[in-house]
Write a protein that holds these residues in place. Structure first.
Motif, short mmCIF file in Angstrom:
data_model
loop_
_atom_site.label_atom_id
_atom_site.label_comp_id
_atom_site.label_asym_id
_atom_site.label_seq_id
_atom_site.Cartn_x
_atom_site.Cartn_y
_atom_site.Cartn_z
N TYR A 95 32.07 38.26 30.94
CA TYR A 95 32.72 38.72 32.16
C TYR A 95 32.11 40.01 32.65
O TYR A 95 31.30 40.63 31.98
CB TYR A 95 34.23 38.88 31.95
N THR A 96 32.55 40.39 33.85
CA THR A 96 32.20 41.68 34.41
C THR A 96 33.29 42.07 35.41
O THR A 96 34.11 41.24 35.80
CB THR A 96 30.81 41.68 35.09
N MET A 97 33.27 43.32 35.80
CA MET A 97 34.08 43.79 36.92
C MET A 97 33.08 44.43 37.88
O MET A 97 32.41 45.39 37.53
CB MET A 97 35.14 44.79 36.47
N ALA A 98 32.99 43.87 39.08
CA ALA A 98 31.97 44.31 40.03
C ALA A 98 32.57 44.55 41.41
O ALA A 98 33.66 44.08 41.71
CB ALA A 98 30.85 43.29 40.10
N GLU A 99 31.82 45.26 42.24
CA GLU A 99 32.27 45.60 43.58
C GLU A 99 32.19 44.37 44.50
O GLU A 99 31.43 43.44 44.23
CB GLU A 99 31.49 46.78 44.14
N PRO A 100 32.95 44.38 45.60
CA PRO A 100 32.98 43.23 46.50
C PRO A 100 31.63 42.78 47.07
O PRO A 100 31.38 41.57 47.11
CB PRO A 100 33.93 43.67 47.62
N PRO A 101 30.72 43.68 47.48
CA PRO A 101 29.47 43.17 48.07
C PRO A 101 28.68 42.23 47.16
O PRO A 101 28.06 41.29 47.63
CB PRO A 101 28.68 44.44 48.39
N SER A 102 28.70 42.48 45.85
CA SER A 102 27.97 41.58 44.96
C SER A 102 28.85 40.46 44.40
O SER A 102 28.33 39.47 43.89
CB SER A 102 27.34 42.37 43.80
N SER A 103 30.17 40.58 44.54
CA SER A 103 31.09 39.59 43.99
C SER A 103 31.57 38.54 44.98
O SER A 103 31.51 37.34 44.71
CB SER A 103 32.33 40.28 43.42
N VAL A 104 32.07 38.99 46.12
CA VAL A 104 32.74 38.09 47.06
C VAL A 104 31.85 36.92 47.49
O VAL A 104 32.31 35.76 47.44
CB VAL A 104 33.29 38.87 48.28
N PRO A 105 30.60 37.12 47.89
CA PRO A 105 29.78 35.97 48.29
C PRO A 105 29.62 34.94 47.17
O PRO A 105 29.61 33.73 47.43
CB PRO A 105 28.44 36.57 48.67
N ASN A 106 29.53 35.40 45.94
CA ASN A 106 29.37 34.48 44.82
C ASN A 106 30.66 33.74 44.49
O ASN A 106 30.63 32.58 44.08
CB ASN A 106 28.83 35.23 43.59
N VAL A 107 31.79 34.40 44.68
CA VAL A 107 33.08 33.72 44.48
C VAL A 107 33.29 32.69 45.59
O VAL A 107 33.59 31.53 45.32
CB VAL A 107 34.24 34.74 44.44
N LEU A 108 33.09 33.09 46.83
CA LEU A 108 33.27 32.16 47.96
C LEU A 108 32.27 31.01 47.91
O LEU A 108 32.58 29.90 48.35
CB LEU A 108 33.17 32.91 49.28
N GLY A 109 31.09 31.26 47.36
CA GLY A 109 30.07 30.23 47.24
C GLY A 109 30.23 29.35 46.02
O GLY A 109 29.40 28.47 45.77
#
Length: 180
Positions: A95-109
């Motif tokens: 796991y990781t905890m990361a900021e939205p710019p690097s996380s959100v596109p990968n979650v939505l994708g």
């Protein structure tokens, strides 16, 4: 660095530019679909739990999570926030905890699964992802931030002018728009 050429005292704060709550991510291949499932899995598999981090700012958030949830986890350092997210996507780390710019596109994708947001409220970009508190882990509100600073010797009238302009610009619709 052994010796930095400057000190925090060399700067004066002008304005807060942004705050980014961290998002708790696992691989889409991970068996946990919720934070409680992840915590149970981590406690049952302590020798398999590790996390990616790119800086002390991320590490402190994940150590706080470990403390509040009672989960184990070995630190695996990476060079950037994007690298730490990619390490989760590729199943190199748990796991990781990361900021939205690097996380959100990968979650939505569909490349990563977000189990929680380390913030008091949900993110508009991920409305179905619970906060840590909603997911059962109280007291884990972790954000990174960016600010504007000037050299400490900057005349006060200039600091006030730059601060006022920063506030004015931050209220403009085009500045607040997600399209810009």
């Amino acid at each position: 660095y052994q010796k930095m050429p400057y000190s925090p005292k060399d700067f004066i704060p002008i304005a807060m530019m942004g705050r980014y709550p961290l998002i708790f991510l696992v691989s889409v291949n991970h068996p946990a679909k919720t934070m409680q499932e992840f915590i149970a899995w981590a406690k049952a598999n302590p020798d398999k739990v590790n996390y990616a981090t790119a800086s002390p700012a991320f590490t402190l958030g994940m150590e706080l999570f470990k403390l509040k949830s009672g989960t184990p986890g070995q630190t695996i350092p990476y060079k950037s926030g994007n690298d730490q997210v990619m390490s989760v996507i590729s199943d190199q780390v748990t796991y990781t905890m990361a900021e939205p710019p690097s996380s959100v596109p990968n979650v939505l994708g569909g490349k990563a699964r977000a189990l929680a947001v380390a913030a008091p409220t949900r993110l508009p970009e991920l409305p179905d992802v619970p906060t840590m508190g909603e997911a059962g882990v109280k007291g884990v509100n972790v954000s990174l931030w960016a600010g504007m600073f000037a050299p400490a010797a900057t005349p006060p009238d200039i600091v006030k002018k730059v601060e006022a302009e920063s506030v004015r610009i931050s209220q403009l619709p085009e500045f607040r728009s997600e399209e810009h």
